[in-house]
Design a protein around this motif. Structure first.
Motif, PDB file in Angstrom:
ATOM      1  N   LEU A 145       0.847  -1.181   0.029  1.00 56.16           N
ATOM      2  CA  LEU A 145       0.068   0.068  -0.064  1.00 56.16           C
ATOM      3  C   LEU A 145       0.778   1.125  -0.283  1.00 56.16           C
ATOM      4  O   LEU A 145       0.643   2.223  -0.646  1.00 56.16           O
ATOM      5  CB  LEU A 145      -0.955  -0.136   1.381  1.00 56.16           C
ATOM      6  CG  LEU A 145      -2.327   0.761   1.330  1.00 56.16           C
ATOM      7  CD1 LEU A 145      -3.122   0.462  -0.200  1.00 56.16           C
ATOM      8  CD2 LEU A 145      -2.994   0.584   2.418  1.00 56.16           C
ATOM      9  N   GLU A 146       1.770   1.119   0.814  1.00 57.28           N
ATOM     10  CA  GLU A 146       2.637   2.429   0.765  1.00 57.28           C
ATOM     11  C   GLU A 146       3.554   2.601  -0.462  1.00 57.28           C
ATOM     12  O   GLU A 146       3.625   3.767  -0.889  1.00 57.28           O
ATOM     13  CB  GLU A 146       3.815   2.084   1.965  1.00 57.28           C
ATOM     14  CG  GLU A 146       3.349   2.161   3.191  1.00 57.28           C
ATOM     15  CD  GLU A 146       4.318   1.928   4.338  1.00 57.28           C
ATOM     16  OE1 GLU A 146       3.903   2.194   5.477  1.00 57.28           O
ATOM     17  OE2 GLU A 146       5.504   1.261   4.175  1.00 57.28           O
ATOM     18  N   PHE A 147       3.854   1.466  -1.252  1.00 55.76           N
ATOM     19  CA  PHE A 147       4.518   1.655  -2.215  1.00 55.76           C
ATOM     20  C   PHE A 147       3.448   2.328  -3.455  1.00 55.76           C
ATOM     21  O   PHE A 147       3.797   3.264  -4.208  1.00 55.76           O
ATOM     22  CB  PHE A 147       4.982   0.383  -2.954  1.00 55.76           C
ATOM     23  CG  PHE A 147       5.570   0.405  -4.353  1.00 55.76           C
ATOM     24  CD1 PHE A 147       6.905   0.572  -4.237  1.00 55.76           C
ATOM     25  CD2 PHE A 147       4.987   0.105  -5.521  1.00 55.76           C
ATOM     26  CE1 PHE A 147       7.815   0.684  -5.704  1.00 55.76           C
ATOM     27  CE2 PHE A 147       5.535   0.335  -6.711  1.00 55.76           C
ATOM     28  CZ  PHE A 147       6.953   0.499  -6.656  1.00 55.76           C
ATOM     29  N   ILE A 148       2.329   1.725  -3.524  1.00 58.34           N
ATOM     30  CA  ILE A 148       1.157   2.037  -4.678  1.00 58.34           C
ATOM     31  C   ILE A 148       0.949   3.863  -4.218  1.00 58.34           C
ATOM     32  O   ILE A 148       0.742   4.186  -5.177  1.00 58.34           O
ATOM     33  CB  ILE A 148       0.070   1.413  -4.291  1.00 58.34           C
ATOM     34  CG1 ILE A 148       0.342  -0.204  -4.782  1.00 58.34           C
ATOM     35  CG2 ILE A 148      -1.181   2.004  -5.197  1.00 58.34           C
ATOM     36  CD1 ILE A 148      -0.871  -1.263  -4.594  1.00 58.34           C
ATOM     37  N   LEU A 149       0.730   4.176  -3.023  1.00 55.94           N
ATOM     38  CA  LEU A 149       0.274   5.401  -2.590  1.00 55.94           C
ATOM     39  C   LEU A 149       1.397   6.551  -2.447  1.00 55.94           C
ATOM     40  O   LEU A 149       1.146   7.521  -1.904  1.00 55.94           O
ATOM     41  CB  LEU A 149      -0.517   5.302  -1.552  1.00 55.94           C
ATOM     42  CG  LEU A 149      -2.059   4.708  -1.521  1.00 55.94           C
ATOM     43  CD1 LEU A 149      -2.588   4.240  -0.233  1.00 55.94           C
ATOM     44  CD2 LEU A 149      -2.619   5.117  -2.772  1.00 55.94           C
ATOM     45  N   ASP A 150       2.587   6.076  -2.653  1.00 49.80           N
ATOM     46  CA  ASP A 150       3.729   6.862  -2.458  1.00 49.80           C
ATOM     47  C   ASP A 150       3.595   8.057  -3.293  1.00 49.80           C
ATOM     48  O   ASP A 150       3.285   7.711  -4.469  1.00 49.80           O
ATOM     49  CB  ASP A 150       5.126   6.052  -2.925  1.00 49.80           C
ATOM     50  CG  ASP A 150       6.280   6.726  -2.591  1.00 49.80           C
ATOM     51  OD1 ASP A 150       6.503   7.668  -1.565  1.00 49.80           O
ATOM     52  OD2 ASP A 150       7.303   6.995  -3.510  1.00 49.80           O
ATOM     53  N   LYS A 151       3.690   9.106  -2.693  1.00 42.93           N
ATOM     54  CA  LYS A 151       3.736  10.505  -3.343  1.00 42.93           C
ATOM     55  C   LYS A 151       2.556  11.106  -3.892  1.00 42.93           C
ATOM     56  O   LYS A 151       2.197  11.992  -4.542  1.00 42.93           O
ATOM     57  CB  LYS A 151       4.762  10.803  -4.603  1.00 42.93           C
ATOM     58  CG  LYS A 151       6.318  10.446  -4.234  1.00 42.93           C
ATOM     59  CD  LYS A 151       7.360  11.057  -5.031  1.00 42.93           C
ATOM     60  CE  LYS A 151       8.702  10.853  -4.755  1.00 42.93           C
ATOM     61  NZ  LYS A 151       8.921   9.331  -5.176  1.00 42.93           N
ATOM     62  N   VAL A 152       1.491  10.106  -3.318  1.00 38.91           N
ATOM     63  CA  VAL A 152       0.091  10.750  -3.593  1.00 38.91           C
ATOM     64  C   VAL A 152      -0.268  12.052  -2.947  1.00 38.91           C
ATOM     65  O   VAL A 152      -0.286  11.710  -1.611  1.00 38.91           O
ATOM     66  CB  VAL A 152      -1.163   9.536  -3.425  1.00 38.91           C
ATOM     67  CG1 VAL A 152      -2.740  10.084  -3.514  1.00 38.91           C
ATOM     68  CG2 VAL A 152      -0.904   8.598  -4.516  1.00 38.91           C
TER      69      VAL A 152
END
Ligand code: PGA
Length: 254
Positions: A145-152
């Motif tokens: 989840l942290e990877f997918i939502l990084d910099k959102v």
């Protein structure tokens, strides 16, 4: 006061005729008109979207997938801009059946960004292949989840919908659904990650749905005991009587 719930119907590669898609959508539309505090989102095959969107009523529509780029030489792909232009509001991203067909975490992250950039709402699917007794898989979900939502950015994050779907519970080969108690446990864990990423106000407000072998018999317990903000429903959403029943249950669930 009852919270509002999201009931998402993922029709996958069904039905095989537009006439049948219209019939299903009409029944869902009638049920959705009567269900207060329930938002029904139909995700039919993309070829049916334009037609079904001509008379949506209270229904909203989602796409089952999209592409990372907006336009250009990409044969066979569908742009988030094209979906938005039709009036689509949601896009399923990272579904296990797309992952099986090659969507990596990088691709899922890029699709999420493209969807958010277009002002659409991604329904991000996340779930483990199998469980280990130590709960290490939960750490794996958090990292994903942290990877997918990084910099959102926070402003865009407000549109995120999360669907927790253990992969062993999805589709015809599923070994059964999760239990509502387990779902609640996992949802709390995922919610903490959302709060860490986006702060309390946004993190607490984002819907977390349950998906995987939802049916007319277990739907209510996920919404009540499991406190799910909604459901992502595959096979059972094509049994239109049962989908209508689930919409009614969602309107009653507190
Ligand atoms: P299922 O599918 O309800 O048929 O298990 C769930 C999904 O596709 O997300």
């Amino acid at each position: 006061m009852a919270r509002s719930r999201l009931i998402v119907a993922n029709w996958k590669l069904n039905p095989t005729t537009l006439a049948e898609a219209k019939r299903l959508a009409l029944a869902a539309k009638a049920a959705s008109a009567k269900a207060k505090k329930v938002q029904v989102v139909l995700c039919p095959p993309a070829v049916y979207l334009a037609t079904l969107l001509t008379a949506p009523g209270k229904l909203l529509f989602g796409a089952q997938d999209t592409f990372t780029e907006f336009e250009g030489a990409f044969t066979g792909e569908i742009s988030p801009l094209q979906l938005r232009d039709l009036g689509v509001k949601y896009v399923i991203v990272g579904h296990s059946e797309r992952r099986k067909r090659g969507d990596t975490l990088e691709v899922i992250a890029a699709k999420t960004r493209a969807v958010l950039k277009t002002n659409l709402a991604p329904i991000i699917c996340i779930g483990e292949d199998k469980r280990d007794g130590d709960g290490d898989y939960l750490e794996g979900l958090v990292r994903e989840l942290e990877f997918i939502l990084d910099k959102v950015p926070r402003q865009a994050a407000k549109r995120i919908v999360l669907a927790y779907e253990p992969r062993w519970a999805i589709g015809a080969l599923a070994t059964g659904a999760d239990t509502p108690e387990q779902f609640l446990h996992h949802a709390i864990f995922l919610r903490k990650t959302l709060v860490n990423l986006f702060g309390k106000e946004i993190g607490m407000s984002l819907p977390i749905l349950y998906g995987g072998s939802v049916n007319v018999k277990n739907a209510d317990s996920f919404l009540t005991v499991g406190q799910a903000d909604g459901l992502l429903i595959g096979r059972e959403s094509l049994q239109i009587k049962n989908l209508v029943e689930i919409i009614k249950l969602a309107a009653k669930a507190v």
